[in-house]
Design a protein around this motif. Structure first.
Motif, mmCIF file in Angstrom:
data_model
loop_
_atom_site.group_PDB
_atom_site.id
_atom_site.type_symbol
_atom_site.label_atom_id
_atom_site.label_comp_id
_atom_site.label_asym_id
_atom_site.label_seq_id
_atom_site.Cartn_x
_atom_site.Cartn_y
_atom_site.Cartn_z
ATOM 1 N N LEU A 91 0.833 -1.206 0.000
ATOM 2 C CA LEU A 91 0.000 0.000 0.000
ATOM 3 C C LEU A 91 0.868 1.256 0.000
ATOM 4 O O LEU A 91 0.615 2.187 -0.765
ATOM 5 C CB LEU A 91 -0.931 0.013 1.220
ATOM 6 C CG LEU A 91 -2.157 -0.880 1.133
ATOM 7 C CD1 LEU A 91 -2.781 -1.073 2.503
ATOM 8 C CD2 LEU A 91 -3.173 -0.299 0.157
ATOM 9 N N LYS A 92 1.890 1.268 0.854
ATOM 10 C CA LYS A 92 2.767 2.444 0.943
ATOM 11 C C LYS A 92 3.443 2.714 -0.400
ATOM 12 O O LYS A 92 3.457 3.842 -0.887
ATOM 13 C CB LYS A 92 3.813 2.254 2.041
ATOM 14 C CG LYS A 92 4.690 3.470 2.226
ATOM 15 C CD LYS A 92 5.541 3.383 3.470
ATOM 16 C CE LYS A 92 6.260 4.696 3.660
ATOM 17 N NZ LYS A 92 6.272 5.162 5.014
ATOM 18 N N THR A 93 3.980 1.664 -1.014
ATOM 19 C CA THR A 93 4.678 1.810 -2.298
ATOM 20 C C THR A 93 3.738 2.299 -3.393
ATOM 21 O O THR A 93 4.032 3.266 -4.095
ATOM 22 C CB THR A 93 5.306 0.462 -2.707
ATOM 23 O OG1 THR A 93 6.181 0.041 -1.662
ATOM 24 C CG2 THR A 93 6.088 0.592 -3.994
ATOM 25 N N SER A 94 2.578 1.633 -3.523
ATOM 26 C CA SER A 94 1.685 1.988 -4.629
ATOM 27 C C SER A 94 1.012 3.340 -4.433
ATOM 28 O O SER A 94 0.787 4.066 -5.400
ATOM 29 C CB SER A 94 0.648 0.886 -4.866
ATOM 30 O OG SER A 94 -0.141 0.687 -3.738
ATOM 31 N N LEU A 95 0.734 3.719 -3.193
ATOM 32 C CA LEU A 95 0.057 5.001 -2.967
ATOM 33 C C LEU A 95 1.035 6.173 -2.911
ATOM 34 O O LEU A 95 0.703 7.267 -3.353
ATOM 35 C CB LEU A 95 -0.804 4.934 -1.711
ATOM 36 C CG LEU A 95 -1.975 3.953 -1.807
ATOM 37 C CD1 LEU A 95 -2.726 3.866 -0.489
ATOM 38 C CD2 LEU A 95 -2.911 4.321 -2.944
ATOM 39 N N THR A 96 2.236 5.948 -2.399
ATOM 40 C CA THR A 96 3.249 7.012 -2.399
ATOM 41 C C THR A 96 3.582 7.401 -3.835
ATOM 42 O O THR A 96 3.730 8.578 -4.150
ATOM 43 C CB THR A 96 4.529 6.550 -1.655
ATOM 44 O OG1 THR A 96 4.167 6.181 -0.328
ATOM 45 C CG2 THR A 96 5.554 7.660 -1.577
ATOM 46 N N SER A 97 3.642 6.405 -4.718
ATOM 47 C CA SER A 97 3.964 6.683 -6.123
ATOM 48 C C SER A 97 2.854 7.476 -6.807
ATOM 49 O O SER A 97 3.076 8.085 -7.849
ATOM 50 C CB SER A 97 4.225 5.382 -6.886
ATOM 51 O OG SER A 97 3.026 4.652 -7.042
ATOM 52 N N GLN A 98 1.651 7.484 -6.204
ATOM 53 C CA GLN A 98 0.538 8.268 -6.762
ATOM 54 C C GLN A 98 0.398 9.622 -6.067
ATOM 55 O O GLN A 98 -0.575 10.340 -6.283
ATOM 56 C CB GLN A 98 -0.765 7.481 -6.641
ATOM 57 C CG GLN A 98 -0.775 6.225 -7.493
ATOM 58 C CD GLN A 98 -2.106 5.522 -7.417
ATOM 59 O OE1 GLN A 98 -3.146 6.086 -7.771
ATOM 60 N NE2 GLN A 98 -2.097 4.287 -6.960
ATOM 61 N N GLY A 99 1.378 9.956 -5.208
ATOM 62 C CA GLY A 99 1.394 11.291 -4.617
ATOM 63 C C GLY A 99 0.755 11.417 -3.241
ATOM 64 O O GLY A 99 0.586 12.531 -2.744
ATOM 65 N N PHE A 100 0.397 10.291 -2.626
ATOM 66 C CA PHE A 100 -0.194 10.340 -1.288
ATOM 67 C C PHE A 100 0.887 10.156 -0.227
ATOM 68 O O PHE A 100 1.904 9.517 -0.476
ATOM 69 C CB PHE A 100 -1.246 9.240 -1.116
ATOM 70 C CG PHE A 100 -2.402 9.344 -2.072
ATOM 71 C CD1 PHE A 100 -3.381 10.322 -1.901
ATOM 72 C CD2 PHE A 100 -2.518 8.475 -3.141
ATOM 73 C CE1 PHE A 100 -4.451 10.418 -2.780
ATOM 74 C CE2 PHE A 100 -3.580 8.561 -4.032
ATOM 75 C CZ PHE A 100 -4.544 9.540 -3.847
ATOM 76 N N ARG A 101 0.652 10.714 0.972
ATOM 77 C CA ARG A 101 1.533 10.457 2.125
ATOM 78 C C ARG A 101 0.891 9.330 2.917
ATOM 79 O O ARG A 101 -0.322 9.341 3.133
ATOM 80 C CB ARG A 101 1.669 11.707 2.997
ATOM 81 C CG ARG A 101 2.481 12.818 2.328
ATOM 82 C CD ARG A 101 2.665 14.024 3.231
ATOM 83 N NE ARG A 101 1.370 14.565 3.656
ATOM 84 C CZ ARG A 101 1.077 14.932 4.902
ATOM 85 N NH1 ARG A 101 1.949 14.845 5.873
ATOM 86 N NH2 ARG A 101 -0.122 15.424 5.193
ATOM 87 N N ILE A 102 1.697 8.387 3.365
ATOM 88 C CA ILE A 102 1.168 7.193 4.022
ATOM 89 C C ILE A 102 1.734 7.012 5.425
ATOM 90 O O ILE A 102 2.937 7.110 5.641
ATOM 91 C CB ILE A 102 1.506 5.918 3.199
ATOM 92 C CG1 ILE A 102 1.028 6.046 1.753
ATOM 93 C CG2 ILE A 102 0.927 4.672 3.861
ATOM 94 C CD1 ILE A 102 -0.455 6.259 1.579
ATOM 95 N N GLU A 103 0.842 6.750 6.368
ATOM 96 C CA GLU A 103 1.203 6.305 7.712
ATOM 97 C C GLU A 103 0.532 4.949 7.861
ATOM 98 O O GLU A 103 -0.459 4.664 7.184
ATOM 99 C CB GLU A 103 0.661 7.272 8.775
ATOM 100 C CG GLU A 103 1.325 8.631 8.780
ATOM 101 C CD GLU A 103 2.757 8.603 9.311
ATOM 102 O OE1 GLU A 103 3.099 7.666 10.070
ATOM 103 O OE2 GLU A 103 3.526 9.501 8.968
ATOM 104 N N SER A 104 1.062 4.091 8.748
ATOM 105 C CA SER A 104 0.443 2.776 8.865
ATOM 106 C C SER A 104 0.360 2.299 10.306
ATOM 107 O O SER A 104 1.025 2.838 11.192
ATOM 108 C CB SER A 104 1.194 1.757 8.004
ATOM 109 O OG SER A 104 2.540 1.681 8.405
ATOM 110 N N ALA A 105 -0.492 1.291 10.494
ATOM 111 C CA ALA A 105 -0.677 0.662 11.799
ATOM 112 C C ALA A 105 -0.889 -0.829 11.552
ATOM 113 O O ALA A 105 -1.384 -1.225 10.496
ATOM 114 C CB ALA A 105 -1.883 1.264 12.509
ATOM 115 N N ASN A 106 -0.512 -1.660 12.558
ATOM 116 C CA ASN A 106 -0.541 -3.103 12.336
ATOM 117 C C ASN A 106 -1.761 -3.841 12.888
ATOM 118 O O ASN A 106 -1.850 -5.046 12.761
ATOM 119 C CB ASN A 106 0.754 -3.739 12.856
ATOM 120 C CG ASN A 106 1.023 -3.378 14.299
ATOM 121 O OD1 ASN A 106 0.110 -3.026 15.031
ATOM 122 N ND2 ASN A 106 2.266 -3.452 14.703
#
Length: 121
Positions: free
Chosen positions: A18-33
């Motif tokens: 998710l981080k890889t595919s969405l960062t490449s589309q210009g979004f900033r990503i934070e995550s939780a497990n």
């Protein structure tokens, strides 16, 4: 301004995808497990959008959605469910809990990006 998205998934590989595919589309990503961690992160990062899995330990996606919707400042934050589940019953349960939309895994990055832009312009 760049949209900040919080992704909640117990799979480390899914969080990275998710981080890889969405960062490449210009979004900033934070995550939780998991859902519990996701709720804590909601308060810390105050995202523009939440993407959550359903089947997780500690607090599942349904419980997370319900908990997020109880917080007044998060009432208007769009929530997308990203899950391998796709039964109408689960989709209805998620909608009733407060989810904005549902995307089935595996996802296509461009379709996910388009869905994000639709619910979070």
């Amino acid at each position: 301004m760049t949209k900040l998205i919080l992704t909640v998934d117990d799979s480390a590989s899914m969080r990275m995808l998710l981080k890889t595919s969405l960062t490449s589309q210009g979004f900033r990503i934070e995550s939780a497990n998991d859902g519990q961690h996701g709720l804590e992160r909601m308060h810390e990062v105050k995202p523009d959008l939440l993407i959550t899995d359903i089947n997780m330990p500690k607090m599942d996606g349904f419980e997370l959605i319900e908990a997020v919707r109880k917080v007044p400042e998060f009432k208007g934050v769009p929530i997308l469910v990203l899950s391998t589940e796709f039964s109408d019953e689960k989709k209805t349960r998620a909608r009733n809990a407060g989810a904005t939309g549902w995307i089935t895994k595996p996802f296509e990055a461009t379709k996910l990006g388009a869905a994000i832009r639709r619910v979070c312009p």
